[in-house]
Design an enzyme around this catalytic site. Structure first.
Site, PDB file in Angstrom:
ATOM      1  CE  LYS A  53      -3.683   2.670   1.096  1.00 40.15           C
ATOM      2  NZ  LYS A  53      -4.359   2.472   2.380  1.00 40.15           N
ATOM      3  CB  ILE A  54       2.650   3.172  -2.235  1.00 39.73           C
ATOM      4  CG1 ILE A  54       1.985   3.129  -3.625  1.00 39.73           C
ATOM      5  CG2 ILE A  54       3.549   1.959  -2.010  1.00 39.73           C
ATOM      6  CD1 ILE A  54       2.943   3.344  -4.775  1.00 39.73           C
ATOM      7  CB  SER A  55       1.222   8.067  -1.349  1.00 37.31           C
ATOM      8  OG  SER A  55       0.625   9.211  -1.914  1.00 37.31           O
ATOM      9  CB  THR A 107      -2.430  11.853  -2.325  1.00 35.31           C
ATOM     10  OG1 THR A 107      -2.146  10.688  -3.090  1.00 35.31           O
ATOM     11  CG2 THR A 107      -3.575  12.613  -2.973  1.00 35.31           C
ATOM     12  CB  ALA A 108      -1.486  14.817   2.103  1.00 36.83           C
ATOM     13  CG  HIS A 151      -4.693   8.580   7.560  1.00 38.10           C
ATOM     14  ND1 HIS A 151      -5.339   8.327   6.383  1.00 38.10           N
ATOM     15  CD2 HIS A 151      -3.423   8.136   7.397  1.00 38.10           C
ATOM     16  CE1 HIS A 151      -4.505   7.746   5.535  1.00 38.10           C
ATOM     17  NE2 HIS A 151      -3.345   7.624   6.116  1.00 38.10           N
TER      18      HIS A 151
END
Length: 281
Positions: A53-55, A107-108, A151
């Protein structure tokens, strides 16, 4: 089969069934629990686990070795990152200021830079990369002027006496009409990608059909979150896009990476490389 994902409630909820041998035919998983900044680095090294799981923001650096799996990730609406400050204000309050971010390959971060380019006169003064859990205390204590958070901070930032400067998810949705691409599931290209997608989707569907089955596992890894906060986290980030990205999901990812590349934030990506899997009948 080795996999790495975060200990966040949405990831443990999604992968609970597969991790615990509840997905028929799926191989046993050897799990590494790690912050997404670490998994981004593992993927970029080219020698990371088979599944990670990555950005979405890290995809341009890993697509040579890894393919995007169209399920299991985090993409949606009303779930974007927030920019927080000690005092209320507008975008101009960030001009010439120091802003803490959890990663420069997230992404943020891309959303923040794209938003700031349009809305912060003269730009910010300095970007400081800081562990996620240290950002809100640093803003509260005045060592940083503003912080970019993700989050569960959506639910907990008032506890630190902080004010919301902008919701980057709301900005992105109003600007593009598309959902927000946050976390992606990727797998090594030399694997059977369709089978990995099937096993991941089966794990998601088991989680939805048996929502209480994963409760203890989720809380075990939830970094001391209260059960209600953990459930709010799951409700926000596990949605129809988790089952399948679909056309809107792929459009969102393409738009984010294209805009970021145009700003010089990421390498250019061939949109076709994002959809390497043949359609399933």
């Amino acid at each position: 089969m080795k996999i790495a994902f975060s200990p966040c409630p949405n990831d443990t909820f999604v992968f609970h069934a597969w991790v615990h041998g509840l997905v028929p035919g799926a191989p046993k998983l050897d799990v590494t629990y790690a912050d997404i900044d670490i998994t981004n680095g593992l993927a970029a090294s080219g020698s990371g686990p088979e599944i990670l799981k990555i950005s979405y923001a890290a995809l341009p650096w890993v697509l040579k070795n890894y393919a995007l799996i169209p399920c299991g990730g985090a993409l949606g609406r009303g779930c974007g990152p927030l920019v927080l400050a000690k005092e209320s204000g507008d975008a101009s309050a960030l001009s010439g200021r120091r802003v803490a971010v959890p990663s420069e390959r997230s992404t943020a971060y891309l959303l923040f830079r794209l938003w700031a380019a349009q809305n912060v006169p003269g730009g910010v003064d300095e970007i400081v990369v800081m562990p996620f859990h240290e950002i809100m205390p640093a803003v509260r204590d005045g060592s940083i002027d503003a912080g970019l958070v993700i989050h569960e901070a959506r639910f907990t930032y008032p506890n630190y006496g902080l004010s919301l400067l902008t919701d980057l998810g709301s900005w992105w949705e109003s600007d593009t009409g598309l959902p927000i691409p946050l976390g992606a599931i990727i797998a090594r290209r030399d694997l059977d990608l369709n089978r990995i997608a099937d096993w991941t989707r089966a794990s998601v569907e088991y989680a939805w059909a048996n929502p209480s089955a994963s409760a203890s596992y989720v809380l075990e890894h939830a970094q001391e979150l209260e059960p209600k906060v953990a459930q709010a986290h799951i409700d926000l980030y596990v949605n129809s896009f988790t089952r399948d990205l679909g056309d809107d999901g792929y459009a969102a990812v393409t738009s984010l990476l294209t805009r970021a590349a145009d700003e010089g934030l990421v390498p250019q990506v061939d949109a076709a490389a994002l959809r390497p899997m043949p359609a399933r009948n």
